[in-house]
Design an enzyme around this catalytic site. Structure first.
Site, PDB file in Angstrom:
ATOM      1  N   LEU A 162      15.278  -6.933  -2.867  1.00 48.08           N
ATOM      2  CA  LEU A 162      16.422  -6.067  -2.576  1.00 48.08           C
ATOM      3  C   LEU A 162      17.363  -6.888  -1.700  1.00 48.08           C
ATOM      4  CD1 LEU A 162      17.910  -3.337  -2.517  1.00 48.08           C
ATOM      5  CD2 LEU A 162      16.535  -2.738  -0.522  1.00 48.08           C
ATOM      6  N   ASP A 188       4.931   0.918   7.586  1.00 45.07           N
ATOM      7  CA  ASP A 188       5.229   0.014   8.693  1.00 45.07           C
ATOM      8  C   ASP A 188       6.725  -0.110   8.963  1.00 45.07           C
ATOM      9  OD1 ASP A 188       2.546  -0.408   8.954  1.00 45.07           O
ATOM     10  OD2 ASP A 188       2.540  -2.447   8.148  1.00 45.07           O
ATOM     11  N   GLN A 227      -7.173  -3.681   0.668  1.00 48.08           N
ATOM     12  CA  GLN A 227      -5.969  -3.537  -0.138  1.00 48.08           C
ATOM     13  C   GLN A 227      -6.080  -4.328  -1.438  1.00 48.08           C
ATOM     14  OE1 GLN A 227      -3.272  -3.369   3.777  1.00 48.08           O
ATOM     15  NE2 GLN A 227      -2.044  -3.577   1.943  1.00 48.08           N
ATOM     16  N   GLU A 279       9.527  -5.338  -5.337  1.00 45.17           N
ATOM     17  CA  GLU A 279       8.666  -5.994  -4.349  1.00 45.17           C
ATOM     18  C   GLU A 279       8.889  -7.499  -4.457  1.00 45.17           C
ATOM     19  OE1 GLU A 279       6.393  -7.721  -1.861  1.00 45.17           O
ATOM     20  OE2 GLU A 279       6.422  -5.519  -1.787  1.00 45.17           O
ATOM     21  N   TYR A 282     -16.568  -4.878  16.778  1.00 45.32           N
ATOM     22  CA  TYR A 282     -15.711  -5.395  17.843  1.00 45.32           C
ATOM     23  C   TYR A 282     -16.485  -6.438  18.632  1.00 45.32           C
ATOM     24  CZ  TYR A 282     -12.283  -1.672  17.121  1.00 45.32           C
ATOM     25  OH  TYR A 282     -11.334  -0.846  16.580  1.00 45.32           O
ATOM     26  N   LEU A 316       0.806  -1.217   0.000  1.00 44.58           N
ATOM     27  CA  LEU A 316       0.000   0.000   0.000  1.00 44.58           C
ATOM     28  C   LEU A 316       0.846   1.277   0.000  1.00 44.58           C
ATOM     29  CD1 LEU A 316      -2.776   1.410   0.358  1.00 44.58           C
ATOM     30  CD2 LEU A 316      -2.453   1.130   2.833  1.00 44.58           C
TER      31      LEU A 316
END
Length: 531
Positions: A139, A308, A115, A35, A218, A15
């Site tokens: 990477l 993140d 997503q 990625e 919830y 994202l």
């Protein structure tokens, strides 16, 4: 010699990485994204997107496409509620309607989209604008020096390792960021406090939902704690389970350890309030850790952490993905202006001091909500008081050492460091927002008597190459203030002006005219661009 040379390399194509790519592509910055996965998200994951995020997408012409995709996935603007079980007792409404009280704060709305629905839109548009995306590519290694970053990438399927030479590296490689770890940057905060699972299932829950439009449910059941989201047809969804509760009231936060398909189906039935014979089909189970923390540094030389990789937080409040997209919005325009030569490299050094305090605050706010909404057995020492959602989403203040870190967007001040307030305007007979006047450049907004400021902006843009546009906002003229609120909302007089950055943050303002508007504005722009 490197195999590839690009101004920016992005590590991570989920994202936040895709948003960074889109924002760079929209500003004409060549870059490569790598990625390790073969494609975009295969699990729904983040689903709630705030108005600030939607303003980012609106700014690159994506709002309509995202709105339409969201409508295909969920009935929008539902409630956020706590229940004992879906079929059982309602405990508390956090929102009766997801956009209650914020409708006039933005030209956009909060919405729900997964997503799975969003990432392909971002990927395809970035590629249309020239982005180079390489999925199924890792990477492997990187080294930075005074002039740039040399990275080694490797296709997962076939082909030799290649080197990429870039001026900058953006790490959007997730909570376990290899880039962050290679830099030796610690994550400070609460750590991991629950071993959770998200259970993706098929089940017909229409009878239990009834006529309720529930966006997030919830579950505070005597046997488990978690939350539901359901598909638009109410025939599938997911249940995130945070903890189970034993007969003696003890809580077990290690839900993900050795969990079976049968246990997952039982958890879904319990949270639904259904009997043991109720049909539930388990599609997939994802194990993850609920954590809260932020990196000690968001920048190391020519390497920047976003999403993140920079901060982790539990899903309570839906802040994670939105905070990462705000990182991307802050960084992308700065990279673009340094790349084009419009700004000096010092502009990039503002990324960490602007975004790191916000990342820490938001992570702590998500943890507070987790403790108060989900698991009050967690430590409450140094627990931050819960702050207003809209203020977290739209009221963040940059460079706020001597002022509160948030302001109420319902009562904007127009102070430098705050988001430019949304006001309804009319241009050439078309309804727009003040935010629509801001795109790739700095924008000078003036009152009804601000012609001298606008002339100065035009002169500086022509002679000095400043990325600067100007608009007058008044009761009459090309841009009409339909509600006569501009001067008050932005804290200026009729002869004053306010300078807005490309990320819609107020950079500078003056309430009154100046003796030398051109000289004053030149000094301000030179300082803003680190020339």
């Amino acid at each position: 010699m490197a195999d590839h040379e690009v101004p920016v390399l992005i590590a991570g194509g989920s994202l936040v990485g895709l948003t960074t790519s889109l924002l760079l592509a929209a500003r004409g910055v060549p870059h490569m994204l790598v990625e390790q996965h073969r494609g975009t998200a295969i699990h729904p994951r983040a689903a709630s997107f705030h108005q600030g995020t939607m303003e980012v997408f609106r700014g690159v012409g994506m709002q309509e496409a995202v709105d339409a995709a969201a409508e295909r996935e969920f009935v929008q603007n539902g409630a956020i509620i706590a229940v004992e079980s879906l079929a059982g007792r309602e405990l508390k409404y956090f929102y009766r309607s997801y956009n209650d009280g914020v409708e006039r704060l933005s030209p956009t709305s909060r919405l729900f989209i997964t997503q799975i629905g969003l990432e392909p839109l971002l990927r395809d548009r970035a590629r249309e604008l020239g982005a180079d995306h390489r999925f199924a590519t890792e990477l492997v290694h990187f080294e930075q020096d005074d002039d740039g970053v040399t990275s080694v990438i490797r296709p997962r399927d076939r082909g030799a390792e290649q080197t990429v030479r870039s001026r900058y590296l953006v790490a959007a490689d997730g909570a376990h960021s290899p880039v962050r770890k290679a830099l030796g940057i610690e994550v400070n905060g609460r750590g991991v406090f629950a071993d959770c699972v998200t259970i993706y299932f098929k089940a017909d829950v229409r009878g239990m939902l009834g006529d309720r439009n529930l966006s997030v449910v919830y579950v505070n059941h005597p046997e488990l704690l978690g939350f539901f989201r359901f598909s638009i047809n109410a025939d599938s969804g997911f249940l995130a389970v945070f903890a189970t509760i034993g007969p003696d009231g003890s809580r077990d936060s290690n839900v993900g350890e050795n969990i079976s398909t049968e246990q997952c189906a039982g958890f879904v039935r319990t949270a639904l309030g259904a009997g043991p014979e109720f049909p539930v089909e388990i599609d997939n189970v994802q194990r993850w850790g609920a954590a809260a923390g932020s990196a000690a540094r968001f920048q190391d030389g020519r390497v920047f952490l976003v999403g993140d990789a920079a901060h982790v937080m539990p899903p309570t409040g839906g802040f994670g993905g939105n905070t990462g997209i705000a990182d991307a919005a802050n960084l992308a325009w700065k990279l673009a202006m340094v790349h084009s030569g419009a700004a000096g490299a010092g502009l990039l050094d503002t990324y960490d001091p602007e975004r790191r305090p916000i990342g820490h605050l938001t992570s702590e706010q998500a943890y507070t909500r987790y403790v108060l909404r989900v698991d009050d057995s967690l430590p409450k020492n140094d627990l931050m008081d819960p702050l207003d959602d809209a203020s977290i989403e739209l009221g963040q203040v940059y460079r706020s050492d001597e002022q509160p870190p948030l302001e109420d967007p319902r009562n904007p001040t127009g102070r430098p460091g705050t988001r430019a307030p949304h006001l309804p305007l009319e241009r050439d007979g078309v309804s727009i927002s003040t935010l629509d006047l801001v795109r790739d450049d700095f924008v000078l907004l003036t009152g009804s008597e601000g012609q001298a400021w606008r002339d100065a902006a035009a002169s500086l843009a022509a002679s000095e190459g400043f990325p600067l546009k100007a608009h007058g906002i008044a009761a009459t003229g090309p841009v009409v203030d339909k509600e006569d609120r501009f001067a008050k909302a932005y804290g200026i007089g009729a002869g004053g002006t306010v300078l807005v950055r490309p990320d819609r943050v107020i950079a500078w303002r003056t309430a009154d005219p100046a003796d030398d508007p051109r000289g004053t504005l030149e000094e301000v722009m030179t300082r803003q661009l680190f020339r």
